[in-house]
Design a protein around this motif. Sequence first.
Motif, PDB file in Angstrom:
ATOM      1  N   VAL A 129      -7.516  20.853  -1.497  1.00  0.00           N
ATOM      2  CA  VAL A 129      -7.500  22.262  -1.895  1.00  0.00           C
ATOM      3  C   VAL A 129      -8.139  22.439  -3.274  1.00  0.00           C
ATOM      4  O   VAL A 129      -8.979  23.322  -3.485  1.00  0.00           O
ATOM      5  CB  VAL A 129      -6.061  22.811  -1.890  1.00  0.00           C
ATOM      6  CG1 VAL A 129      -6.012  24.206  -2.515  1.00  0.00           C
ATOM      7  CG2 VAL A 129      -5.523  22.853  -0.472  1.00  0.00           C
ATOM      8  N   ALA A 174     -11.852  23.978  -3.444  1.00  0.00           N
ATOM      9  CA  ALA A 174     -12.038  25.314  -4.011  1.00  0.00           C
ATOM     10  C   ALA A 174     -13.142  25.308  -5.052  1.00  0.00           C
ATOM     11  O   ALA A 174     -13.998  26.215  -5.085  1.00  0.00           O
ATOM     12  CB  ALA A 174     -10.730  25.811  -4.626  1.00  0.00           C
ATOM     13  N   LEU A 204      -7.630  29.064   0.530  1.00  0.00           N
ATOM     14  CA  LEU A 204      -7.266  27.721   0.958  1.00  0.00           C
ATOM     15  C   LEU A 204      -5.753  27.500   0.937  1.00  0.00           C
ATOM     16  O   LEU A 204      -5.190  26.879   1.835  1.00  0.00           O
ATOM     17  CB  LEU A 204      -7.961  26.685   0.070  1.00  0.00           C
ATOM     18  CG  LEU A 204      -9.464  26.508   0.293  1.00  0.00           C
ATOM     19  CD1 LEU A 204     -10.029  25.507  -0.714  1.00  0.00           C
ATOM     20  CD2 LEU A 204      -9.750  26.035   1.706  1.00  0.00           C
ATOM     21  N   TYR A 205      -5.084  28.036  -0.098  1.00  0.00           N
ATOM     22  CA  TYR A 205      -3.650  27.781  -0.167  1.00  0.00           C
ATOM     23  C   TYR A 205      -2.887  28.549   0.902  1.00  0.00           C
ATOM     24  O   TYR A 205      -1.876  28.063   1.432  1.00  0.00           O
ATOM     25  CB  TYR A 205      -3.120  28.079  -1.572  1.00  0.00           C
ATOM     26  CG  TYR A 205      -2.286  29.314  -1.736  1.00  0.00           C
ATOM     27  CD1 TYR A 205      -0.932  29.313  -1.398  1.00  0.00           C
ATOM     28  CD2 TYR A 205      -2.823  30.473  -2.276  1.00  0.00           C
ATOM     29  CE1 TYR A 205      -0.162  30.444  -1.574  1.00  0.00           C
ATOM     30  CE2 TYR A 205      -2.058  31.594  -2.462  1.00  0.00           C
ATOM     31  CZ  TYR A 205      -0.726  31.581  -2.100  1.00  0.00           C
ATOM     32  OH  TYR A 205       0.036  32.700  -2.275  1.00  0.00           O
ATOM     33  N   GLY A 236      -0.702  24.219  -1.600  1.00  0.00           N
ATOM     34  CA  GLY A 236      -1.774  23.502  -0.929  1.00  0.00           C
ATOM     35  C   GLY A 236      -1.389  22.107  -0.502  1.00  0.00           C
ATOM     36  O   GLY A 236      -1.933  21.556   0.462  1.00  0.00           O
ATOM     37  N   THR A 243     -11.248  31.637  -3.721  1.00  0.00           N
ATOM     38  CA  THR A 243     -11.322  30.498  -2.805  1.00  0.00           C
ATOM     39  C   THR A 243     -10.013  29.726  -2.789  1.00  0.00           C
ATOM     40  O   THR A 243      -9.543  29.297  -1.726  1.00  0.00           O
ATOM     41  CB  THR A 243     -12.471  29.562  -3.227  1.00  0.00           C
ATOM     42  OG1 THR A 243     -13.668  30.314  -3.373  1.00  0.00           O
ATOM     43  CG2 THR A 243     -12.688  28.470  -2.181  1.00  0.00           C
TER      44      THR A 243
END
Length: 289
Positions: free
Chosen positions: A81, A85, A103-104, A51, A99
């Motif tokens: 991140v 999350a 995101l990553y 991230g 989540t």
Amino acid sequence: MHDLLIAPFVEFGFLRRALVGCLALSVSAPVLGLFLVLRRMSLTADVLAHGALPGVALAFLLAGLSAPALWFGGLVAGLVVAVGAGALSRATGGREDATLAALYLVALGLGVALISMGGGGAADLSHILFGNVLGVDDAALLLMAGVATLTLVLLAFAWRPLVLECFDPSFAAAAGARGGAWHLLFQGLVVLNVLSAFQALGTLMAVGLMMLPAIAARHWAREVSGMAYAAVGVALASSLIGILVSYHLDVPTGPAIVLVAGAAWAASVLAGPVDGLLPRLVRRGHLAG
């Protein structure tokens, strides 16, 4: 033995800086890794390292190999991140690990795209991901030592709430332990420790030094404090031996340290007194006899 173990550090200042920085990281990062293992979040450190990549890549394009710029860019991206999350999972009722994964993956794609758009090559990407021991200057060394000190101080206050959340989250919530706040602080410390090792180990290899000693530690102790001591011990030895292996065999420092830590984990699985394969076989043999 002098030429093998001591002479490299006497002769080369960059090796001394790398050793001191990695030893500082070895005192703080494995303890965080231990809590990730206990909370069944072992892959979270790797996710947060990925991230941070777009922030590191953007800082690299704007400022080159400036340690403060790279660290700040990675810190902002990593916290977005980590905090994002947690906030999204609480707002939507979804699972935080799902989540984080979303995101990553977006962050990883964005980071690689930024490097490619800026004309960066494989060497630039390799430096960002896997580090370079020659890049450990005085500023990077102070950063690693400062982050390790800050982590240990904050863990001294957060130790009891984190342990309580690991083993009895329902009681922690009933006792008003403010688990959400401690969780966000904990994730922020993970991001800080991964990024502080950027210059020496890279954003990905730093995760190895955080997690492998922590995973190995469960085979050497049953209490959390004992596992923390074991994890730090494995990390310290892995840093020292890994740097020496890197110097004598001319291999990258980050992968060398991670491979040594991996060997320590394999030895722990095989011979560790707590659930190690050989001790379990010996106990079965005694019971059968």
